[in-house]
Design an enzyme around this catalytic site. Structure first.
Site, short mmCIF file in Angstrom:
data_model
loop_
_atom_site.label_atom_id
_atom_site.label_comp_id
_atom_site.label_asym_id
_atom_site.label_seq_id
_atom_site.Cartn_x
_atom_site.Cartn_y
_atom_site.Cartn_z
CB CYS A 15 -31.84 -11.91 2.95
SG CYS A 15 -32.94 -12.24 4.30
CE LYS A 70 -28.92 -21.67 -8.05
NZ LYS A 70 -29.91 -20.61 -8.31
P1 NAD Z 1 -33.28 -15.99 -7.15
O1 NAD Z 1 -33.99 -14.72 -7.38
O2 NAD Z 1 -32.25 -16.40 -8.12
O3 NAD Z 1 -34.35 -17.19 -7.09
C1 NAD Z 1 -35.50 -17.07 -6.29
C2 NAD Z 1 -36.66 -17.75 -7.00
O4 NAD Z 1 -36.99 -17.02 -8.18
C3 NAD Z 1 -36.35 -19.17 -7.44
O5 NAD Z 1 -37.46 -19.97 -7.13
C4 NAD Z 1 -36.11 -19.06 -8.93
O6 NAD Z 1 -36.51 -20.20 -9.64
C5 NAD Z 1 -36.93 -17.85 -9.33
N1 NAD Z 1 -36.30 -17.04 -10.39
C6 NAD Z 1 -35.00 -16.70 -10.48
N2 NAD Z 1 -34.80 -15.91 -11.55
C7 NAD Z 1 -35.99 -15.75 -12.16
C8 NAD Z 1 -36.44 -15.03 -13.31
N3 NAD Z 1 -35.61 -14.34 -14.06
N4 NAD Z 1 -37.75 -15.09 -13.64
C9 NAD Z 1 -38.62 -15.79 -12.88
N5 NAD Z 1 -38.24 -16.50 -11.79
C10 NAD Z 1 -36.95 -16.47 -11.41
O7 NAD Z 1 -32.68 -15.92 -5.66
P2 NAD Z 1 -31.72 -16.97 -4.96
O8 NAD Z 1 -30.36 -16.86 -5.56
O9 NAD Z 1 -32.36 -18.30 -4.88
O10 NAD Z 1 -31.70 -16.38 -3.47
C11 NAD Z 1 -30.78 -15.43 -3.04
C12 NAD Z 1 -31.39 -14.05 -3.01
O11 NAD Z 1 -32.54 -14.05 -2.17
C13 NAD Z 1 -30.47 -12.99 -2.41
O12 NAD Z 1 -30.58 -11.83 -3.16
C14 NAD Z 1 -31.02 -12.79 -1.01
O13 NAD Z 1 -30.73 -11.53 -0.43
C15 NAD Z 1 -32.47 -12.95 -1.26
N6 NAD Z 1 -33.18 -13.27 -0.05
C16 NAD Z 1 -33.95 -12.30 0.50
C17 NAD Z 1 -34.62 -12.54 1.68
C18 NAD Z 1 -35.46 -11.48 2.30
O14 NAD Z 1 -36.29 -11.82 3.14
N7 NAD Z 1 -35.30 -10.22 1.94
C19 NAD Z 1 -34.52 -13.79 2.30
C20 NAD Z 1 -33.74 -14.77 1.69
C21 NAD Z 1 -33.08 -14.50 0.51
#
Ligand code: NAD
Length: 519
Positions: free
Chosen positions: A304, A200
């Site tokens: 997060c 994104k």
């Molecule tokens: P997301 O899980 O949709 O995407 C994260 C990454 O995973 C991306 O690079 C994406 O391409 C990949 N991805 C997504 N779905 C996938 C799948 N089914 N199989 C394989 N790869 C996949 O997350 P997002 O929407 O980009 O970010 C928001 C989330 O991240 C929220 O839940 C937030 O709380 C969390 N977050 C956590 C922290 C922490 O340190 N705990 C920090 C920042 C964000």
């Protein structure tokens, strides 16, 4: 409206000539030190969430390109791991200087692709920069241990060695900070790296990769590939990748944790959250309300560690009206506008999801104190804006409480006592962060002891530790056992070798002894 470009000029890219740039520009991969255009036929639009303009296109990297990136990292590893740690540190010193030089460019890219305000985007870069600064002291952080004379003439020492090729998979919400949680620690420990930014908002990762190359990182030490599920699964399955750092949602994080672990890799997986603030009636009212508003609605709630739930204890529930007044005063606008307090959410889908969760709260009995769902921002009518929204009388069984909303929505709950409030928080499956607002040291100490969250704030709304500590989410917010950055981060990216050496005068010889050696 300011003219905004997503990617800047690629000093290393194949798009060096402006006339040859496709419009919108395509985001390159970085493979073996060269920024290359993907041969993929599939691209995803990177969309400015304030305007819906397509700012660039990100490729679904092909299998061959992914293999080439891993192979470049594998080839670079032997020389890089044998490069003196002082040289590796110096590259980080240079990188921190270059990030400071280009911080405005990075921030503008983040605001363009992610939507957060420019000031907040600077914070995004700065919190990542602090990890680079920390990596500059890697020689001390990576030091082993030594015990002399564990037996007669025998000493034992331990060495922290790099693992090999490591990978990072990033979320959309901190396009600079989270890549910087990952690769600076990994490579300064002597590993090589394959980074997969969020599809994104990949621009900040590319700018950071350019800066890392400019800082002197040898070819192949850092590689960048783009894409979604397929490239992520390829990372999980690849025999040459030894460790995966993941940050993102629970669905993706648990999938990557189990698939990567099943292939024998180390995985650290930082996931979703529902961060609570407990407010006691003895708290300082102004400071507390300001903290709740800032941590609830900053970055449009897309952190997060955003505070998404307030538990008012006893009479502090009377403060809800004042909370609403302060939230109402926030200015929702494009992140590039100087008066913006919060920008848009990342996508139309995210906006729809947030609306649905707010409505589900209302339908199951929560009261809507402030409704930001129908906001229109003049000049940015197509943006994914949601204004500050507050629901009260929320209960633990509601979907809006059980699910992570990840938007500018604050849920309010009420409790009779500190014990009741703690048991509400502990009943939630997530455990990223929790804060208490109070002037009672006794209450604060009880909270610190009894609360089941990895990052605890006492009169601090977003208690994210600086890099000399680690980012210590727990429960459903984290899988793995070595957290990001700090000592745990160095441990994650290194394995221990112990050496036991004997140097003694053996002229007298010694008898053969088949028993287990003891001292
Ligand atoms: P997301 O899980 O949709 O995407 C994260 C990454 O995973 C991306 O690079 C994406 O391409 C990949 N991805 C997504 N779905 C996938 C799948 N089914 N199989 C394989 N790869 C996949 O997350 P997002 O929407 O980009 O970010 C928001 C989330 O991240 C929220 O839940 C937030 O709380 C969390 N977050 C956590 C922290 C922490 O340190 N705990 C920090 C920042 C964000």
């Amino acid at each position: 409206r300011p003219q905004i470009f997503a990617l800047g000029n690629f000093r290393f890219s194949t798009f060096a000539e402006p006339s040859s740039k496709p419009n919108p520009p395509r985001v390159p991969n970085l493979i073996g030190g060269t920024f290359v255009d993907s041969q993929s036929s599939a691209f995803i639009d990177v969309i400015n969430p304030a305007t819906q303009e397509v700012v660039s296109q990100v490729p679904l990297t092909t299998k061959d390109e992914f293999k080439a990136a891993v192979s470049a990292a594998k080839q670079a590893f032997p020389a890089w791991r044998n490069t003196p740690v002082t040289t590796r540190q110096r590259i980080m010193f240079k990188l921190q200087e270059l990030i400071r030089r280009d911080i405005d460019k990075l921030a503008l890219n983040i605001t363009t692709e992610q939507g957060k305000t420019l000031k907040d985007a600077h914070g995004d870069v700065f919190r990542g920069l602090e990890v680079v600064e920390h990596a500059c002291g890697m020689a001390s952080l990576q030091m082993g241990e030594y015990v002399s004379n564990v037996s007669h003439g025998i000493d034992t020492y331990s060495i922290r060695e790099p693992l090999g090729v490591c990978a990072g998979i990033c979320p959309f919400n901190f396009p600079a900070m989270i890549p910087l949680w990952m690769f600076p620690i990994a490579v300064t420990c002597g590993n090589t790296f394959v980074l997969k930014p969020s599809e994104k908002d990949p621009g900040a990762s590319i700018i950071l990769a350019e800066l890392a190359m400019e800082a002197g990182l040898p070819n192949g030490v850092l590689n960048v590939v783009h894409g979604t599920n397929d490239v992520v699964n390829a990372i999980c399955d690849d025999e040459d990748i030894k460790a995966i750092s993941f940050v993102g949602s629970n669905i993706a994080g648990m999938h990557i944790y189990s698939r990567g672990s099943a292939k024998g890799k180390r995985v650290q997986s930082n996931m979703g959250a529902k961060n609570h603030a407990i407010v006691l009636p003895d708290a300082g009212i102004d400071a507390t309300l300001n903290a709740l508003v800032a941590a609830g609605f900053g970055a449009a709630g897309q952190r997060c560690m955003a505070l998404s739930t307030v538990v008012f204890v006893g009479d502090s529930k009377l403060w809800e009206d004042k909370l609403v007044e302060r939230a109402k005063a926030l200015k929702v606008n494009s992140g590039t506008e100087p008066d913006a307090d919060l920008g848009p959410v990342i996508s139309k889908q995210a906006k729809d999801r947030i609306h649905r969760l707010v409505q589900s709260g209302i339908d199951s009995g929560a009261r809507l104190l402030l409704d930001g769902r129908n906001i229109v921002v003049p000049g940015y009518e197509h943006g994914n804006f949601i204004g500050p929204t507050i629901l009260t009388d929320v209960t633990p069984d509601m979907e809006c409480y059980k699910e992570e909303i990840f938007g500018p929505v604050l849920l309010c709950m009420q409790a009779e006592s500190l014990e009741d409030a703690i048991s509400i928080v502990n009943g939630n499956r997530y455990g990223n962060g929790a804060s208490i607002f109070t002037t009672s040291g006794i209450a604060a100490r009880k909270f610190q002891t009894d609360i089941e969250a990895g990052q605890v704030g006492i009169n601090v709304p977003i208690p994210v530790p600086l890099p000399f500590f680690s980012f210590t989410g727990s429960k459903a917010s984290f899988a793995g056992d070595l957290n990001f950055y700090g000592k745990a981060g160095v441990n994650f990216f290194t394995q221990i070798k112990t050496v036991t050496q004997q140097w003694k005068d053996s002229t007298g010889g010694s008898a053969i002894n088949l028993a287990m050696p003891t001292s």
